[in-house]
Design a protein around this motif. Structure first.
Motif, PDB file in Angstrom:
ATOM      1  N   ALA A 139       8.891   6.578  -4.417  1.00 51.55           N
ATOM      2  CA  ALA A 139       7.881   6.078  -3.483  1.00 51.55           C
ATOM      3  C   ALA A 139       7.585   7.137  -2.432  1.00 51.55           C
ATOM      4  O   ALA A 139       8.469   7.891  -2.015  1.00 51.55           O
ATOM      5  CB  ALA A 139       8.389   4.798  -2.810  1.00 51.55           C
ATOM      6  N   SER A 140       6.332   7.195  -2.019  1.00 48.34           N
ATOM      7  CA  SER A 140       5.923   8.188  -1.018  1.00 48.34           C
ATOM      8  C   SER A 140       6.620   7.950   0.316  1.00 48.34           C
ATOM      9  O   SER A 140       6.830   8.879   1.088  1.00 48.34           O
ATOM     10  CB  SER A 140       4.407   8.150  -0.830  1.00 48.34           C
ATOM     11  OG  SER A 140       3.977   6.851  -0.435  1.00 48.34           O
ATOM     12  N   LEU A 143      11.556  -0.886   1.058  1.00 47.08           N
ATOM     13  CA  LEU A 143      11.883  -0.862  -0.371  1.00 47.08           C
ATOM     14  C   LEU A 143      13.344  -0.500  -0.596  1.00 47.08           C
ATOM     15  O   LEU A 143      13.933   0.263   0.182  1.00 47.08           O
ATOM     16  CB  LEU A 143      10.995   0.149  -1.103  1.00 47.08           C
ATOM     17  CG  LEU A 143       9.488   0.012  -0.921  1.00 47.08           C
ATOM     18  CD1 LEU A 143       8.759   1.140  -1.657  1.00 47.08           C
ATOM     19  CD2 LEU A 143       8.999  -1.349  -1.422  1.00 47.08           C
ATOM     20  N   ALA A 144      13.907  -1.017  -1.688  1.00 49.31           N
ATOM     21  CA  ALA A 144      15.277  -0.685  -2.072  1.00 49.31           C
ATOM     22  C   ALA A 144      15.391  -0.682  -3.591  1.00 49.31           C
ATOM     23  O   ALA A 144      14.660  -1.397  -4.290  1.00 49.31           O
ATOM     24  CB  ALA A 144      16.269  -1.690  -1.477  1.00 49.31           C
ATOM     25  N   GLY A 199       0.803  -1.228   0.000  1.00 48.13           N
ATOM     26  CA  GLY A 199       0.000   0.000   0.000  1.00 48.13           C
ATOM     27  C   GLY A 199       0.828   1.267   0.000  1.00 48.13           C
ATOM     28  O   GLY A 199       0.375   2.314   0.464  1.00 48.13           O
ATOM     29  N   ILE A 200       2.045   1.195  -0.536  1.00 48.04           N
ATOM     30  CA  ILE A 200       2.911   2.366  -0.598  1.00 48.04           C
ATOM     31  C   ILE A 200       2.705   3.061  -1.940  1.00 48.04           C
ATOM     32  O   ILE A 200       2.875   2.452  -3.002  1.00 48.04           O
ATOM     33  CB  ILE A 200       4.395   1.974  -0.420  1.00 48.04           C
ATOM     34  CG1 ILE A 200       4.610   1.329   0.958  1.00 48.04           C
ATOM     35  CG2 ILE A 200       5.306   3.188  -0.587  1.00 48.04           C
ATOM     36  CD1 ILE A 200       6.021   0.809   1.182  1.00 48.04           C
ATOM     37  N   GLY A 201       2.342   4.324  -1.885  1.00 50.84           N
ATOM     38  CA  GLY A 201       2.098   5.085  -3.100  1.00 50.84           C
ATOM     39  C   GLY A 201       3.389   5.523  -3.768  1.00 50.84           C
ATOM     40  O   GLY A 201       4.482   5.409  -3.212  1.00 50.84           O
ATOM     41  N   VAL A 202       3.258   6.061  -4.979  1.00 53.01           N
ATOM     42  CA  VAL A 202       4.427   6.485  -5.744  1.00 53.01           C
ATOM     43  C   VAL A 202       4.056   7.678  -6.605  1.00 53.01           C
ATOM     44  O   VAL A 202       2.935   7.771  -7.109  1.00 53.01           O
ATOM     45  CB  VAL A 202       4.954   5.309  -6.611  1.00 53.01           C
ATOM     46  CG1 VAL A 202       3.945   4.911  -7.674  1.00 53.01           C
ATOM     47  CG2 VAL A 202       6.282   5.651  -7.243  1.00 53.01           C
TER      48      VAL A 202
END
Length: 431
Positions: free
Chosen positions: A294-295, A304-305, A186-189
């Motif tokens: 990514a937000s 994230l990476a 659920g991570i926005g971008v």
């Protein structure tokens, strides 16, 4: 069947495979998950069309992991010089002598043996898979992707599309710009598509392996030359190179539709005269380019990476180098968390990772955008400004070389005055 690990790394590309290897070498148990099978390398085959300019900093990291000997044992081409110049024909060009619009960096001036290596992505990935496979603590799950992610209080369960379940205390999304893990978490971008696309070509040229990589800038975008290895005894006196042509999607579609012989002749005429005589076109491909961020870099037990967190204009080939920097930073943070007997998903620890990496990635994004907008136009005042800027870079070798040493990973820190300047640029915090 359920398998339990300290960390699950989803995406076994260059960044994911490097991170999984480093974590396992630090004593973590790691599941390395990728939909694709193991990469292949054939010594006599034409080069992979995807190549990267690995910086000195990335080389040091790969040395630490034990992957660099495998890379050089396959194929890697050192470059000792890097040149950029403005190729735009314009009446204002006459106001500045041409020699002042050309800037060349050389390893000798930067106090090093080389600036970096041009390496096929398949070679780097193959080497990292070899090292990961020989490292106790890494378990591969290949040929199947992640279909679901369920987060619980003390672990995450990943369901693979073959029914296998993987439990982990922390999941690392290293599965690229279209990250499934980022979506499931659920991570926005934010995403900005550039008007240009990039066409990449694998070619042979007449002459020995060159030690320089260069970019000539045109209003439609840069055209770049990246040297590769010798073409071998089957093609004496010839070498391989990777070419990059940035332009509108319509123009690149016209170019790709040409017969190979016509396309080679067009490239020879359209590229700077510095381009060696081309003899053969092996493969070509084009792709859209975008800036994406990514937000946030983590949510719950997911972090994230690499391209999952950020993608940048590939103008200077910094994408994978930024990804390796993410991997090194995250590995250090997780090692410190374990030493302090903390949860690997401790939000303060993951926030520490984001605080270190987001500003550095933003700065590189901004720098690439400045180059993109400064060079990809015909506006007369901007044309004069960029020529004067290149002239200033040529005239101030100390400052220029300090920046170059940082950009190429020779130095770990940007000079303080430039760091302060970058942090004051409007809009940086919004990237």
């Amino acid at each position: 069947m359920t398998h339990a690990y300290d960390i699950a790394v989803v995406g076994a590309g260059m960044v994911g495979a490097a991170l999984a290897t480093g974590l396992a070498q630090d004593g973590f148990t790691v599941a390395l998950i990728d939909r694709a099978p193991a990469p292949e390398f054939a010594p006599d085959a034409a080069p992979d069309i995807r190549v990267s300019a690995l910086s000195a900093g990335s080389e040091r990291y790969l040395q630490q992991l034990g992957a660099w000997p495998q890379i050089t044992g396959m194929r890697a081409t050192p470059y000792r010089r890097l040149a950029v110049w403005d190729q735009t024909p314009h009446p204002l060009s006459g106001l500045v002598p041409r020699k002042f619009t050309e800037v060349e960096f050389d390893a000798t001036g930067l106090g090093t043996s080389h600036l970096g290596h041009i390496v096929e992505n398949a070679v780097t990935q193959q080497a990292l898979w070899q090292v990961a496979g020989a490292t106790a603590g890494v378990t591969f799950f290949t040929g199947h992707g992640v279909s679901a992610l369920t987060e619980r209080q003390d672990k995450v369960t990943l369901a693979l599309d073959n029914g296998t379940q993987v439990d982990a205390n922390l999941v690392v999304g290293a599965d690229g710009g279209q990250s499934k893990i980022r979506e499931l978490a659920g991570i926005g971008v934010s995403r900005d598509q550039y008007a240009q696309q990039a066409m990449v070509l694998s070619v042979r040229y007449q002459g020995p392996v060159e030690d320089i990589t260069w970019q000539g800038f045109y209003p439609s975008g840069p055209r770049a030359f990246l040297p590769l290895h010798s073409a071998g005894p089957e093609h004496p006196d010839e070498s391989w190179a990777s070419l990059v042509w940035y332009d509108s999607p319509e123009q690149l579609a016209r170019l790709k539709a040409m017969p190979d012989s016509e396309l080679l002749a067009t490239i020879q005429k359209a590229f700077p005269a510095t381009l060696p005589l081309l003899t053969h076109l092996d493969s070509k491909a084009s792709f859209p380019i975008a800036r994406q961020h990514a937000s946030r870099y983590f949510s719950g037990r997911v972090v994230l990476a690499g391209d999952s967190a950020h993608t940048i204009n590939p103008l200077a080939g910094q994408g994978v180098n930024l990804g390796f920097q993410d991997a090194q930073c995250l590995q250090t943070v997780l090692k410190e968390a374990r030493r302090a007997n903390q949860d690997l998903a401790d939000p303060d620890r993951l926030a520490q990772y984001e605080r270190q990496r987001r500003p550095a990635n933003r700065r590189m994004m901004l720098t690439m955008d400045l180059f993109y907008h400064l060079f990809s136009n015909r506006i007369p005042p901007v044309h004069l400004l960029r020529n004067l800027g290149l002239g200033a870079a040529r005239a101030l070798p100390f400052a220029r070389n300090r920046v170059a040493r940082y950009a190429m990973g020779i130095d770990d820190q940007l000079p303080a005055v430039l760091t302060q300047l970058a942090n004051r640029i409007p809009g940086l915090n919004q990237l």
